[in-house]
Scaffold this motif. Structure first.
Motif, short mmCIF file in Angstrom:
data_model
loop_
_atom_site.label_atom_id
_atom_site.label_comp_id
_atom_site.label_asym_id
_atom_site.label_seq_id
_atom_site.Cartn_x
_atom_site.Cartn_y
_atom_site.Cartn_z
N ARG A 1 0.84 -1.20 0.00
CA ARG A 1 0.00 0.00 0.00
C ARG A 1 0.88 1.25 0.00
O ARG A 1 1.98 1.24 0.55
N SER B 1 1.04 5.52 0.59
CA SER B 1 0.35 6.65 1.21
C SER B 1 1.21 7.91 1.06
O SER B 1 2.44 7.84 1.15
N GLN C 1 -3.17 4.52 -2.14
CA GLN C 1 -4.42 4.15 -1.45
C GLN C 1 -4.88 5.21 -0.47
O GLN C 1 -6.04 5.28 -0.13
N SER C 2 -3.91 6.01 0.03
CA SER C 2 -4.35 6.97 1.04
C SER C 2 -3.48 8.22 1.10
O SER C 2 -2.35 8.23 0.63
N LYS D 1 -2.21 11.17 4.02
CA LYS D 1 -2.12 11.41 5.45
C LYS D 1 -2.05 12.91 5.67
O LYS D 1 -1.07 13.55 5.29
N THR E 1 -10.19 16.19 2.44
CA THR E 1 -10.94 14.95 2.64
C THR E 1 -11.93 14.71 1.50
O THR E 1 -12.02 13.59 0.96
N HIS F 1 -11.62 11.55 -1.03
CA HIS F 1 -12.72 10.59 -1.15
C HIS F 1 -13.25 10.53 -2.58
O HIS F 1 -13.61 9.46 -3.07
N LEU G 1 -9.61 7.61 -2.36
CA LEU G 1 -8.46 7.43 -1.47
C LEU G 1 -8.95 7.51 -0.04
O LEU G 1 -9.89 8.25 0.27
N SER G 2 -8.32 6.75 0.85
CA SER G 2 -8.72 6.88 2.24
C SER G 2 -7.87 7.97 2.89
O SER G 2 -6.76 8.29 2.45
N VAL G 3 -8.43 8.56 3.95
CA VAL G 3 -7.80 9.70 4.61
C VAL G 3 -7.41 9.31 6.03
O VAL G 3 -8.24 8.85 6.80
N CYS H 1 -13.20 11.35 8.11
CA CYS H 1 -11.83 10.91 7.90
C CYS H 1 -11.76 9.44 8.31
O CYS H 1 -12.39 9.05 9.28
N ASP H 2 -11.04 8.62 7.56
CA ASP H 2 -11.16 7.18 7.75
C ASP H 2 -10.41 6.64 8.96
O ASP H 2 -10.92 5.79 9.67
#
Ligand code: C2E
Ligand code: CA
Ligand code: CA
Ligand code: CA
Length: 279
Positions: free
Chosen positions: A175, A177, A197-198, A200, A223, A227, A231-233, A252-253
């Motif tokens: 993954r 980030s 994937q994300s 930060k 965010t 989204h 992408l995840s946050v 936020c995830d």
């Protein structure tokens, strides 16, 4: 005026000398640390916003110096980068983190993976891919349980090259980030093209939440954008209940910060978050 200029110059060189002596001490010390097993990893929980469960951890390097005590990365990472020592240090960090994550995942709880920081210098090192690949093979960690955190500034130094490297890692199944997100200048085009994937969100956007309108707007915007791009946050530096409720509202995830726990030793992490109830 001339005299003062001269004094300033002498003062300046004295300061320079002190700095270079400190750097030499740190460099010599780091070589010794690598050879004598003085590096340690601390782990900080990453918490799922919805469930409150600890689902992963960020590995953060420390240096257990026999005289200086526990030395934090702010004091040695720059020297490590400038001397290239970050490459063997990074390889050690990767291996240690993968081994640790593997045993925690085997515990059958919700714990699913570890995030490791990769500095600009490591990222530009052409051997990084092979090092990651070999480490995964040797430790037996599932590639999807490893997340590489790459800073936005490192990524944007040469985005076309970055894109190729990221695709290699994507092929491996790890993954990816973007760390310290919001502090650099990612072009939206690249953000869409990078196989990540994300993102930060950097602590600097969290410090003044929820009072500061500017910070609120930025966190909301980042965010929503992330989204939108699927992408995840994850948000770092969460310290207060008010920050927590604002970030929960924003969906936020996952969250990380002193509010949940400081980075702790592997033993402590295992006791607090793996063996006992996962929270
Ligand atoms: P980072 O990647 O942005 O890591 C977050 C830093 O914020 C960590 O500092 C962490 O302990 C701290 N932190 C976490 N939660 C909170 C909070 O709620 N409040 C506050 N005030 N601070 C919080 P740390 O461990 O001293 O690491 C500093 C930096 O050193 C990291 O920043 C990262 O850039 C670098 N670093 C750490 N470990 C490694 C490593 O293994 N490899 C590389 N290349 N860099 C590393
Ligand atoms: Ca990080
Ligand atoms: Ca940061
Ligand atoms: Ca960082």
């Amino acid at each position: 005026a001339k005299d003062r200029g001269k004094n300033n110059f002498q003062f300046y060189t004295l300061e320079m000398t002190e700095k270079s002596i400190e750097r030499m001490k740190v460099e010599r010390g780091l070589r010794h640390a690598l050879a004598h097993d003085e590096l340690r990893l601390h782990y900080q929980p990453q918490v799922c916003t919805d469930s409150g469960v600890v689902v992963s951890a960020e590995a953060l390097v420390r240096w257990q110096h026999p005289e200086w005590g526990l030395v934090y990365p702010d004091r040695f990472i720059t020297v490590a980068e400038e001397t290239g020592l970050i490459v063997p240090i990074g390889a050690w960090v990767l291996r240690e983190a993968c081994l640790q994550a593997k045993t925690w995942i085997e515990n059958d709880g919700p714990f699913g993976g570890v995030a490791v920081n990769v500095s600009a210098r490591q990222f530009l090192d052409t051997n990084l891919f092979q090092t990651v690949k070999r480490t995964l093979a040797e430790t037996g960690l599932n590639p999807s349980a490893l997340e590489l955190e790459i800073t936005e500034s490192a990524i944007m130094q040469d985005p076309e090259n970055t894109l190729q490297v990221l695709h290699q890692f994507q092929g491996l199944g790890v993954r990816l980030s973007i760390d310290d997100f919001g502090t650099g200048y990612s072009s939206l085009t690249y953000l869409r093209r990078f196989p990540i994937q994300s993102v930060k969100i950097d602590r600097s956007f969290v410090i003044d939440l929820p009072g500061d309108e500017g910070s609120k707007t930025l966190v909301r915007a980042i965010t929503a954008l992330a989204h939108e791009l699927k992408l995840s946050v994850i948000v770092e530096g969460v310290e207060t209940k008010d920050q927590l409720s604002f970030l929960t509202e924003q969906k936020c995830d996952s969250l990380q910060g002193y509010m949940f726990s400081r980075p702790v030793s592997a033993e402590q992490f295992q006791q607090d978050f793996i063996n006992s109830g996962f929270k």
